[in-house]
Design a protein around this motif. Structure first.
Motif, mmCIF file in Angstrom:
data_model
loop_
_atom_site.group_PDB
_atom_site.id
_atom_site.type_symbol
_atom_site.label_atom_id
_atom_site.label_comp_id
_atom_site.label_asym_id
_atom_site.label_seq_id
_atom_site.Cartn_x
_atom_site.Cartn_y
_atom_site.Cartn_z
ATOM 1 N N PRO A 17 0.939 -1.216 -0.061
ATOM 2 C CA PRO A 17 0.134 -0.044 -0.082
ATOM 3 C C PRO A 17 0.701 1.153 -0.152
ATOM 4 O O PRO A 17 0.613 2.265 -0.722
ATOM 5 C CB PRO A 17 -0.793 -0.090 1.428
ATOM 6 N N PHE A 18 2.148 1.350 0.818
ATOM 7 C CA PHE A 18 2.911 2.330 0.742
ATOM 8 C C PHE A 18 3.437 2.801 -0.486
ATOM 9 O O PHE A 18 3.481 4.062 -0.807
ATOM 10 C CB PHE A 18 3.828 2.350 1.743
ATOM 11 N N ARG A 19 3.671 1.874 -1.217
ATOM 12 C CA ARG A 19 4.422 1.954 -2.602
ATOM 13 C C ARG A 19 3.393 2.365 -3.727
ATOM 14 O O ARG A 19 3.664 3.379 -4.455
ATOM 15 C CB ARG A 19 5.101 0.666 -2.982
ATOM 16 N N GLU A 20 2.031 1.848 -3.435
ATOM 17 C CA GLU A 20 0.912 2.267 -4.404
ATOM 18 C C GLU A 20 0.931 3.846 -3.989
ATOM 19 O O GLU A 20 0.743 4.726 -5.083
ATOM 20 C CB GLU A 20 -0.105 1.790 -3.689
ATOM 21 N N ILE A 21 0.674 4.423 -2.874
ATOM 22 C CA ILE A 21 0.571 5.676 -2.670
ATOM 23 C C ILE A 21 1.574 6.503 -3.150
ATOM 24 O O ILE A 21 1.522 7.701 -3.753
ATOM 25 C CB ILE A 21 0.572 6.065 -1.009
ATOM 26 N N ILE A 22 2.885 6.286 -2.694
ATOM 27 C CA ILE A 22 4.033 6.669 -3.415
ATOM 28 C C ILE A 22 4.115 7.008 -4.983
ATOM 29 O O ILE A 22 4.347 7.966 -5.375
ATOM 30 C CB ILE A 22 5.286 6.309 -2.930
ATOM 31 N N GLY A 23 3.808 5.762 -5.492
ATOM 32 C CA GLY A 23 3.561 5.670 -7.010
ATOM 33 C C GLY A 23 2.637 6.697 -7.502
ATOM 34 O O GLY A 23 2.695 7.365 -8.402
ATOM 35 N N VAL A 24 1.314 6.695 -6.846
ATOM 36 C CA VAL A 24 0.339 7.859 -7.098
ATOM 37 C C VAL A 24 0.796 9.152 -7.201
ATOM 38 O O VAL A 24 0.719 10.098 -8.148
ATOM 39 C CB VAL A 24 -1.042 7.713 -6.309
ATOM 40 N N PHE A 25 1.563 9.408 -5.992
ATOM 41 C CA PHE A 25 2.140 10.807 -5.838
ATOM 42 C C PHE A 25 3.117 11.138 -7.139
ATOM 43 O O PHE A 25 3.104 12.324 -7.527
ATOM 44 C CB PHE A 25 2.965 10.941 -4.412
ATOM 45 N N GLN A 79 -10.461 17.095 -9.672
ATOM 46 C CA GLN A 79 -11.353 15.957 -8.975
ATOM 47 C C GLN A 79 -11.196 14.794 -9.774
ATOM 48 O O GLN A 79 -11.368 13.802 -9.412
ATOM 49 C CB GLN A 79 -12.626 16.582 -9.159
ATOM 50 N N LEU A 80 -10.895 14.733 -11.211
ATOM 51 C CA LEU A 80 -10.697 13.726 -11.967
ATOM 52 C C LEU A 80 -9.406 12.836 -11.563
ATOM 53 O O LEU A 80 -9.337 11.645 -11.185
ATOM 54 C CB LEU A 80 -10.483 13.911 -13.358
ATOM 55 N N GLY A 81 -8.382 13.789 -11.182
ATOM 56 C CA GLY A 81 -7.237 12.999 -10.521
ATOM 57 C C GLY A 81 -7.360 12.527 -9.345
ATOM 58 O O GLY A 81 -6.726 11.397 -8.892
ATOM 59 N N MET A 82 -8.166 13.267 -8.285
ATOM 60 C CA MET A 82 -8.481 12.634 -7.072
ATOM 61 C C MET A 82 -9.158 11.426 -7.229
ATOM 62 O O MET A 82 -8.932 10.341 -6.439
ATOM 63 C CB MET A 82 -9.396 13.826 -6.376
ATOM 64 N N ALA A 83 -10.087 11.303 -8.026
ATOM 65 C CA ALA A 83 -10.856 10.169 -8.286
ATOM 66 C C ALA A 83 -10.074 8.787 -8.812
ATOM 67 O O ALA A 83 -10.000 7.691 -8.331
ATOM 68 C CB ALA A 83 -11.860 10.272 -9.187
ATOM 69 N N ILE A 84 -8.981 9.149 -9.714
ATOM 70 C CA ILE A 84 -8.225 8.190 -10.152
ATOM 71 C C ILE A 84 -7.315 7.609 -8.998
ATOM 72 O O ILE A 84 -6.962 6.591 -8.874
ATOM 73 C CB ILE A 84 -7.223 8.788 -11.374
ATOM 74 N N GLY A 85 -6.816 8.773 -8.181
ATOM 75 C CA GLY A 85 -6.073 8.257 -7.228
ATOM 76 C C GLY A 85 -6.583 7.487 -5.997
ATOM 77 O O GLY A 85 -6.212 6.481 -5.392
ATOM 78 N N MET A 86 -7.981 7.746 -5.862
ATOM 79 C CA MET A 86 -8.739 6.937 -4.677
ATOM 80 C C MET A 86 -9.083 5.681 -5.478
ATOM 81 O O MET A 86 -8.716 4.553 -4.631
ATOM 82 C CB MET A 86 -10.129 7.595 -4.508
ATOM 83 N N ARG A 87 -9.183 5.487 -6.446
ATOM 84 C CA ARG A 87 -9.197 4.212 -7.128
ATOM 85 C C ARG A 87 -8.017 3.422 -7.038
ATOM 86 O O ARG A 87 -8.150 2.160 -6.937
ATOM 87 C CB ARG A 87 -9.565 4.276 -8.850
ATOM 88 N N ARG A 88 -6.808 4.042 -7.278
ATOM 89 C CA ARG A 88 -5.557 3.312 -7.159
ATOM 90 C C ARG A 88 -5.287 3.043 -5.790
ATOM 91 O O ARG A 88 -4.530 1.945 -5.365
ATOM 92 C CB ARG A 88 -4.506 4.189 -7.755
ATOM 93 N N ALA A 89 -5.370 3.927 -4.945
ATOM 94 C CA ALA A 89 -4.587 3.553 -3.601
ATOM 95 C C ALA A 89 -5.530 4.180 -2.393
ATOM 96 O O ALA A 89 -4.932 4.740 -1.355
ATOM 97 C CB ALA A 89 -3.251 4.420 -3.476
ATOM 98 N N GLY A 90 -6.819 4.285 -2.602
ATOM 99 C CA GLY A 90 -7.492 4.529 -1.462
ATOM 100 C C GLY A 90 -7.565 6.117 -0.940
ATOM 101 O O GLY A 90 -7.118 6.984 -1.703
#
Length: 410
Positions: A17-25, A79-90
């Protein structure tokens, strides 16, 4: 999609999960550094990066989130970016996507607000023109690619064309919302037999109903209570937050629509003079990332409330907070609704009309702003060739054309 992206997309559920979040960022930080051209162009950049290159979501799922972002008030591309980020890593992915996409422009705008330099010389205008031409090519590529998958067949093509023609004659944020509603109704009437299973990724992160409801309630409470608390407590910080939160909560149509609203609120209150306000807005047009980062400049440069970098941060967080809460609150409702057969038919029409909305935006304001003379058409066509045929990265095309046009208009 390259092999690395395919493996990345296939292993979401088993990734750390941490790597997913870093990947999204990291992914959205690259967009924040390179996505020039405003909210319509950002859609093209996001589609190229997250659908084509990384394979984080399908074309249909992308259009699904785009339709939701168009419906909600606030900055549609963010908001599109936020939704993509939520889909990917909560939840953390939502925040990581917003932070990465917003950080570069926000840092620059807060710094400019603190320094208040002279902005917008002749060289700067040439660079801005080059950015606009390249952004037009990015949007054109996105329209063509999305039309091939979302506006196939006479009914969907007709919905897309009808939406585009209507929005060429009737402008404004409400016209966009009405076009989306009309597309959904046409889909409900004519696409019931063609309705496909809604796009879904079993590895997508979901939002519990309690969290969704809390986000919606908090959105409404802040909208209602911030101005009351600012008046009762006579707090400059709360007053600043109230103005920018209300602006972020009530703006339909993206970054350009925020200009008149903030002008009334900020210049009208005497927080900032007209020339400084417009100078900062001009600088925001030359930066990548969201137009709403202009709030950081206003918050840092204004004099009547909390000023400097603290004011910039307050204004920036306040103007984006409604979008963060709405995406968190409404996305789960959207997911549940689209599973119904009638909703899937409406969604087919909605996705088709999104293509028309984007096509209308390509003509006005994108091409209307970028094309000043016949030679600009040749430049735009050249940028399109570099993107679609040579397949250079969008950031390279955008920066290259900015430098080229800027050099010849000194």
């Amino acid at each position: 999609m390259d092999e690395t992206a395919s493996q990345e997309a296939a292993s979401v559920s088993g990734a750390d999960p941490f790597r997913e979040i870093i990947g999204v960022f990291q992914a959205f930080l690259v967009q924040g550094l390179t996505a020039f051209g405003g909210p319509v162009a950002h859609i093209g950049y996001f589609r190229r990066e997250f659908v084509e290159r990384r394979g984080w979501l399908s074309e249909d799922a992308f259009a699904d989130l785009l339709a939701l972002a168009q419906f909600l008030p606030g900055p549609a591309s963010s908001q599109l970016g936020m939704a993509i980020g939520m889909r990917r890593a909560g939840y953390a992915g939502l925040l990581a996507a917003w932070a990465g996409f917003t950080l570069p422009a926000a840092t620059a705008m807060i710094a400019l607000g603190c320094l208040a330099p002279h902005l917008g010389d002749y060289w700067g205008q040439g660079v801005l023109h080059g950015l606009q031409i390249a952004a037009a090519a990015v949007v054109a590529q996105a329209v063509i690619a999305m039309a091939r998958s979302l506006a196939v067949g006479p009914i969907r093509a007709g919905i897309a064309i009808g939406g585009a023609i209507g929005l060429l004659y009737v402008h404004g944020a409400m016209a966009q919302v009405l076009a989306l509603v009309a597309g959904g109704l046409f889909g409900l009437a004519f696409l019931r037999e063609e309705a496909a299973v809604p796009p879904d990724d079993p590895a997508s992160h979901r939002v519990p109903p309690a969290v969704s409801a809390t986000a919606i309630v908090l959105f409404a409470l802040l909208l209602l209570l911030l101005p009351i608390l600012a008046a009762v407590l006579d707090s400059p910080t709360l007053s600043l937050a109230s103005v920018f939160y209300r602006t972020g909560a009530l703006v339909f149509g993206g970054g350009h629509v925020v200009l008149p609203l903030l002008q009334d609120e900020v210049v009208g209150r005497g927080w900032l003079d007209q020339n400084t306000f417009l100078g900062g807005y001009g600088a925001a047009q030359a930066l990548p990332g969201p137009r709403f980062s202009f709030a950081g400049f206003v918050g840092a440069a204004q004099e009547a409330a909390v000023a400097g970098w603290r004011g910039g941060l307050v204004a920036l967080v306040a103007i984006f907070a409604p979008g963060l809460l709405l995406v968190t609150g409404v996305l789960p409702l959207w997911d549940r609704m689209k599973r119904q057969p009638a909703a899937r038919a409406a969604l087919g029409g909605l996705n088709a009309v999104v293509v028309g909305v984007l096509a209308a935006a390509l003509w006005n304001p994108v091409l209307a702003t970028a094309i000043h003379r016949p030679s600009d058409w040749a430049l735009a066509a050249g940028a399109f060739v570099f993107l679609s045929i040579v397949r250079l990265p969008p950031w390279l095309v955008v920066l290259g054309f900015a430098a080229l046009v800027g050099a010849f208009t000194r």
